[in-house]
Write a protein that holds these residues in place. Structure first.
Motif, PDB file in Angstrom:
ATOM      1  N   LYS A   1       0.814  -1.218   0.000  1.00  0.00           N
ATOM      2  CA  LYS A   1       0.000   0.000   0.000  1.00  0.00           C
ATOM      3  C   LYS A   1       0.845   1.264   0.000  1.00  0.00           C
ATOM      4  CE  LYS A   1      -0.891  -0.142   4.964  1.00  0.00           C
ATOM      5  NZ  LYS A   1       0.312  -0.949   5.237  1.00  0.00           N
TER       6      LYS A   1
ATOM      7  N   ASP B   1       2.223   8.609   4.924  1.00  0.00           N
ATOM      8  CA  ASP B   1       2.291   7.219   5.371  1.00  0.00           C
ATOM      9  C   ASP B   1       1.981   7.260   6.867  1.00  0.00           C
ATOM     10  OD1 ASP B   1       3.144   4.846   6.494  1.00  0.00           O
ATOM     11  OD2 ASP B   1       5.115   4.856   5.555  1.00  0.00           O
ATOM     12  N   THR B   2       0.738   6.951   7.241  1.00  0.00           N
ATOM     13  CA  THR B   2       0.325   7.155   8.638  1.00  0.00           C
ATOM     14  C   THR B   2       0.979   6.152   9.593  1.00  0.00           C
ATOM     15  OG1 THR B   2      -1.666   5.788   8.465  1.00  0.00           O
ATOM     16  CG2 THR B   2      -1.899   8.132   7.940  1.00  0.00           C
ATOM     17  N   GLY B   3       1.491   5.040   9.060  1.00  0.00           N
ATOM     18  CA  GLY B   3       2.219   4.088   9.910  1.00  0.00           C
ATOM     19  C   GLY B   3       3.418   4.767  10.565  1.00  0.00           C
ATOM     20  N   LEU B   4       4.003   5.741   9.851  1.00  0.00           N
ATOM     21  CA  LEU B   4       5.171   6.450  10.402  1.00  0.00           C
ATOM     22  C   LEU B   4       4.815   7.203  11.677  1.00  0.00           C
ATOM     23  CD1 LEU B   4       6.960   8.038   7.291  1.00  0.00           C
ATOM     24  CD2 LEU B   4       7.708   6.071   8.668  1.00  0.00           C
TER      25      LEU B   4
ATOM     26  N   TYR C   1       2.657   6.272  14.038  1.00  0.00           N
ATOM     27  CA  TYR C   1       2.643   5.305  15.144  1.00  0.00           C
ATOM     28  C   TYR C   1       4.063   4.828  15.448  1.00  0.00           C
ATOM     29  CZ  TYR C   1      -2.324   5.576  14.593  1.00  0.00           C
ATOM     30  OH  TYR C   1      -3.609   6.065  14.531  1.00  0.00           O
TER      31      TYR C   1
ATOM     32  N   GLY D   1       7.993  -1.733  13.649  1.00  0.00           N
ATOM     33  CA  GLY D   1       6.650  -2.096  13.188  1.00  0.00           C
ATOM     34  C   GLY D   1       5.876  -2.759  14.318  1.00  0.00           C
TER      35      GLY D   1
ATOM     36  N   ALA E   1       5.182  -0.168  17.034  1.00  0.00           N
ATOM     37  CA  ALA E   1       4.104   0.738  16.603  1.00  0.00           C
ATOM     38  C   ALA E   1       2.755   0.063  16.784  1.00  0.00           C
ATOM     39  CB  ALA E   1       4.308   1.126  15.138  1.00  0.00           C
TER      40      ALA E   1
ATOM     41  N   SER F   1      -0.256   1.527  18.987  1.00  0.00           N
ATOM     42  CA  SER F   1      -1.415   1.940  18.185  1.00  0.00           C
ATOM     43  C   SER F   1      -2.736   1.384  18.724  1.00  0.00           C
ATOM     44  CB  SER F   1      -1.241   1.504  16.727  1.00  0.00           C
ATOM     45  OG  SER F   1      -1.485   0.128  16.606  1.00  0.00           O
TER      46      SER F   1
ATOM     47  N   ARG G   1      -4.370   6.977  19.387  1.00  0.00           N
ATOM     48  CA  ARG G   1      -5.117   7.122  18.128  1.00  0.00           C
ATOM     49  C   ARG G   1      -5.810   8.483  18.087  1.00  0.00           C
ATOM     50  NH1 ARG G   1      -4.462   2.501  15.635  1.00  0.00           N
ATOM     51  NH2 ARG G   1      -5.445   3.481  13.848  1.00  0.00           N
TER      52      ARG G   1
ATOM     53  N   GLN H   1      -3.718  13.780  11.318  1.00  0.00           N
ATOM     54  CA  GLN H   1      -4.008  13.170  10.011  1.00  0.00           C
ATOM     55  C   GLN H   1      -5.106  13.950   9.283  1.00  0.00           C
ATOM     56  OE1 GLN H   1      -3.900   8.592  10.350  1.00  0.00           O
ATOM     57  NE2 GLN H   1      -4.151   9.287  12.445  1.00  0.00           N
TER      58      GLN H   1
ATOM     59  N   GLY I   1      -2.746   3.559   5.537  1.00  0.00           N
ATOM     60  CA  GLY I   1      -2.658   3.075   6.915  1.00  0.00           C
ATOM     61  C   GLY I   1      -3.571   1.889   7.151  1.00  0.00           C
ATOM     62  N   ARG I   2      -4.261   1.908   8.285  1.00  0.00           N
ATOM     63  CA  ARG I   2      -5.143   0.793   8.642  1.00  0.00           C
ATOM     64  C   ARG I   2      -6.602   1.238   8.786  1.00  0.00           C
ATOM     65  NH1 ARG I   2      -0.597  -0.475   8.363  1.00  0.00           N
ATOM     66  NH2 ARG I   2       0.516  -2.312   9.106  1.00  0.00           N
ATOM     67  N   ASP I   3      -6.789   2.531   9.093  1.00  0.00           N
ATOM     68  CA  ASP I   3      -8.140   3.019   9.420  1.00  0.00           C
ATOM     69  C   ASP I   3      -8.455   4.300   8.668  1.00  0.00           C
ATOM     70  OD1 ASP I   3      -6.310   4.659  10.679  1.00  0.00           O
ATOM     71  OD2 ASP I   3      -7.526   4.965  12.465  1.00  0.00           O
TER      72      ASP I   3
ATOM     73  N   ASP J   1      -3.558  -6.052  14.904  1.00  0.00           N
ATOM     74  CA  ASP J   1      -4.200  -4.871  14.292  1.00  0.00           C
ATOM     75  C   ASP J   1      -5.679  -5.124  13.994  1.00  0.00           C
ATOM     76  OD1 ASP J   1      -1.784  -3.551  14.431  1.00  0.00           O
ATOM     77  OD2 ASP J   1      -1.295  -3.769  12.310  1.00  0.00           O
TER      78      ASP J   1
ATOM     79  N   ARG K   1      -7.795  -5.493  17.772  1.00  0.00           N
ATOM     80  CA  ARG K   1      -7.867  -4.449  18.814  1.00  0.00           C
ATOM     81  C   ARG K   1      -9.248  -3.782  18.777  1.00  0.00           C
ATOM     82  NH1 ARG K   1      -3.883  -0.868  15.235  1.00  0.00           N
ATOM     83  NH2 ARG K   1      -5.462   0.039  13.873  1.00  0.00           N
TER      84      ARG K   1
HETATM   85  O1  C5P Z   1       2.060   0.579   8.021  1.00  0.00           O
HETATM   86  P1  C5P Z   1       3.100   0.299   9.062  1.00  0.00           P
HETATM   87  O2  C5P Z   1       3.641  -1.089   9.018  1.00  0.00           O
HETATM   88  O3  C5P Z   1       4.200   1.323   9.055  1.00  0.00           O
HETATM   89  O4  C5P Z   1       2.330   0.480  10.451  1.00  0.00           O
HETATM   90  C1  C5P Z   1       2.924   0.150  11.689  1.00  0.00           C
HETATM   91  C2  C5P Z   1       1.817  -0.145  12.689  1.00  0.00           C
HETATM   92  O5  C5P Z   1       1.128   1.067  12.995  1.00  0.00           O
HETATM   93  C3  C5P Z   1       0.737  -1.092  12.202  1.00  0.00           C
HETATM   94  O6  C5P Z   1       1.049  -2.454  12.451  1.00  0.00           O
HETATM   95  C4  C5P Z   1      -0.491  -0.643  12.972  1.00  0.00           C
HETATM   96  O7  C5P Z   1      -0.552  -1.262  14.222  1.00  0.00           O
HETATM   97  C5  C5P Z   1      -0.247   0.827  13.200  1.00  0.00           C
HETATM   98  N1  C5P Z   1      -1.071   1.671  12.328  1.00  0.00           N
HETATM   99  C6  C5P Z   1      -2.372   1.910  12.708  1.00  0.00           C
HETATM  100  N2  C5P Z   1      -3.166   2.743  11.973  1.00  0.00           N
HETATM  101  C7  C5P Z   1      -2.682   3.333  10.877  1.00  0.00           C
HETATM  102  C8  C5P Z   1      -1.353   3.071  10.436  1.00  0.00           C
HETATM  103  C9  C5P Z   1      -0.572   2.217  11.196  1.00  0.00           C
HETATM  104  O8  C5P Z   1      -2.826   1.375  13.712  1.00  0.00           O
HETATM  105  N3  C5P Z   1      -3.466   4.168  10.192  1.00  0.00           N
END
Ligand code: C5P
Length: 208
Positions: free
Chosen positions: A15, A32-35, A37, A80, A83, A87, A93, A100, A114-116, A169, A172
């Motif tokens: 993604k 990149d919203t993962g960054l 977290y 990872g 995070a 998260s 959050r 965001q 991201g995830r959400d 993920d 939760r």
């Molecule tokens: O995408 P990435 O691997 O960098 O994300 C790291 C961790 O951050 C994910 O495993 C997830 O737990 C959390 N995350 C999240 N919501 C997002 C992006 C990432 O909970 N929007």
């Protein structure tokens, strides 16, 4: 109208690469919203605090600064996992949500991954993609990426990491990883980056 492209999916689904290419193609900013977290987790680690210190994690999320997102350590494998732990904390959050949403308020639009994003951060985004791939294929990609950065880990260890992270993920209670009802699913198991980009661009063009 602002073009907001919301991209979600599990770890190493491709993604991020796709988000970057779509952002370049449409001339939009990309987050990149993962960054975010990962940066919260790194702030705790650097301060010598436990990842289970939820109050400190919430404060780190409030204090997040864009300059922290360039730290190369954020991409380390251990980050990872770290995070994923922070998260799950609802206050973390909530602290990152405003950040965001500000990013997504760019008048031109934005690409966020991201995830959400499609479910919580940008529920009204006109384009939502949910990117998946088999866990074996995702582990192969992550293995190649980490090897390219000189980080060695066995394929089996990476696969176990990915599966554990996905399970956490998705299970939760705060904003679990799930596909938005109005998202389009794109399985990239059999697609290279170019083919995935072509498919995604087609979806964006049909949806916008
Ligand atoms: O995408 P990435 O691997 O960098 O994300 C790291 C961790 O951050 C994910 O495993 C997830 O737990 C959390 N995350 C999240 N919501 C997002 C992006 C990432 O909970 N929007």
């Amino acid at each position: 109208m602002a073009l907001i492209i919301a991209i979600d999916g599990p770890a190493a689904s491709g993604k991020g690469t796709l988000a970057k290419r779509l952002a370049d193609h449409y001339g939009l900013p990309h987050l990149d919203t993962g960054l975010l977290y990962r940066a919260v987790a790194l702030a705790l680690i650097d301060a010598g605090l436990s990842l289970d210190d939820h109050a400190a994690a919430a404060r780190a999320a409030q204090a997040l600064d864009a300059g922290m997102l360039d730290d190369p350590r954020l991409r380390d494998r251990a980050m990872g996992e770290a995070a994923s732990r922070v998260s799950a904390v609802p206050e973390v959050r909530a602290g990152l949500l405003a950040w965001q949403r500000r990013f997504a308020a760019d008048p031109q639009g934005a690409v966020l991954d991201g995830r959400d994003i499609g479910t919580v951060v940008c529920p009204d985004a006109p384009v939502k993609l949910f990117i998946t791939a088999s866990s074996e294929e995702r582990a192969r990609r992550r293995h190649r990426e980490l090897a390219g950065r000189g980080e060695s880990a066995t394929f089996a260890a990476i696969l176990a990491d990915i599966e554990a992270r996905d399970a956490r993920d998705a299970s939760r209670s705060a904003a679990p990883l799930r596909m938005a009802d109005d998202a389009v699913r794109l399985d990239t198991t059999e697609l290279d980056a170019d083919a995935a980009f072509d498919e995604a661009r087609g979806i964006v063009e049909r949806a916008r």
